[in-house]
Write a protein that holds these residues in place. Sequence first.
Motif, short mmCIF file in Angstrom:
data_model
loop_
_atom_site.label_atom_id
_atom_site.label_comp_id
_atom_site.label_asym_id
_atom_site.label_seq_id
_atom_site.Cartn_x
_atom_site.Cartn_y
_atom_site.Cartn_z
N TYR A 1 0.70 -1.08 -0.14
CA TYR A 1 0.04 -0.01 -0.14
C TYR A 1 0.97 1.38 0.02
O TYR A 1 1.85 1.24 0.80
CB TYR A 1 -1.00 -0.13 1.37
CG TYR A 1 -1.69 1.31 1.47
CD1 TYR A 1 -2.92 1.43 0.79
CD2 TYR A 1 -1.37 1.95 2.43
CE1 TYR A 1 -3.64 2.68 0.85
CE2 TYR A 1 -2.14 3.14 2.60
CZ TYR A 1 -2.97 3.43 1.72
OH TYR A 1 -4.07 4.72 1.82
N LEU A 2 0.79 1.97 -0.92
CA LEU A 2 1.41 3.37 -0.95
C LEU A 2 0.84 4.60 -0.37
O LEU A 2 1.37 5.64 -0.03
CB LEU A 2 1.91 3.58 -2.46
CG LEU A 2 2.79 2.49 -3.05
CD1 LEU A 2 3.24 2.79 -4.31
CD2 LEU A 2 3.95 2.64 -2.45
N GLY A 3 -0.56 4.67 -0.99
CA GLY A 3 -1.56 5.90 -0.26
C GLY A 3 -2.85 5.83 -0.95
O GLY A 3 -3.15 4.93 -1.74
N SER A 4 -3.40 7.00 -0.87
CA SER A 4 -4.78 7.25 -1.33
C SER A 4 -4.82 8.34 -2.38
O SER A 4 -3.90 9.35 -2.51
CB SER A 4 -5.91 7.39 -0.32
OG SER A 4 -5.36 8.62 0.35
N ALA A 5 -5.87 8.29 -3.47
CA ALA A 5 -5.94 9.21 -4.45
C ALA A 5 -7.26 9.19 -5.08
O ALA A 5 -8.15 8.48 -4.45
CB ALA A 5 -4.79 8.94 -5.65
N PHE A 6 -7.57 10.15 -5.79
CA PHE A 6 -8.76 10.26 -6.61
C PHE A 6 -8.37 10.54 -8.20
O PHE A 6 -7.44 11.10 -8.48
CB PHE A 6 -9.84 11.02 -6.06
CG PHE A 6 -9.45 12.36 -5.65
CD1 PHE A 6 -9.62 13.46 -6.67
CD2 PHE A 6 -8.84 12.76 -4.52
CE1 PHE A 6 -9.30 14.70 -6.28
CE2 PHE A 6 -8.44 13.94 -4.15
CZ PHE A 6 -8.57 15.06 -5.12
N THR A 7 -9.28 10.15 -8.94
CA THR A 7 -9.14 10.24 -10.43
C THR A 7 -9.30 11.80 -10.78
O THR A 7 -10.13 12.51 -10.14
CB THR A 7 -10.07 9.63 -11.25
OG1 THR A 7 -11.53 10.03 -10.75
CG2 THR A 7 -9.88 8.00 -11.00
N ILE A 8 -8.37 12.28 -11.56
CA ILE A 8 -8.59 13.76 -12.24
C ILE A 8 -9.91 14.08 -13.04
O ILE A 8 -10.62 14.79 -12.83
CB ILE A 8 -7.19 13.91 -13.02
CG1 ILE A 8 -5.99 14.03 -12.38
CG2 ILE A 8 -7.52 15.44 -13.69
CD1 ILE A 8 -5.96 15.11 -11.07
#
Length: 165
Positions: free
Chosen positions: A40-47
């Motif tokens: 696991y590296l982190g969280s994000a959301f789509t552009i």
Amino acid sequence: MQVRLWSSVLMTRVFVYGTLKKGQPNNYRMFDSNNGKAEYLGSAFTIQKYPLMITTEYNIPFLLNIPGQGHRVHGEIYKVDDQMLKFLDTFKSVPTIYQRTVVQLEVKEWVGRMEGEEKLSPGRITEMFVYTTTTYKPDWPLLPCYESYDSEGDHGLKYSYEESL
């Protein structure tokens, strides 16, 4: 030291938005050593906005490859080795149901410590693989869309798929 550098080269980043996320029914697959390695590296959301919907009799989350519709989808970033990538491709029935495509993401949180790579701070834009589908029934784009998937969410559509992988 060479082995560590070599293994870093073989790692691929993948964005997951559904049952493979933490706390979801298939997250354990990301850490089953028989499937390969994942971190696991982190969280994000789509552009871009995409339609994330829950459908079929098993209430499976699907991300339709229709950029510009739906919501900016929230999910998690993992780095995976080639063995795990092959497992995920099989698990996602690539190329018949899902396709592995590249998506642009905005980082929300970064906890990864990738040797020889810069840390991606919140707000940073990056690209990585995501599993989307272009194979869907005509009424799917009319279904409710979600920003974030939770199998126990207030949508009442509990995931119930068991397969024999």
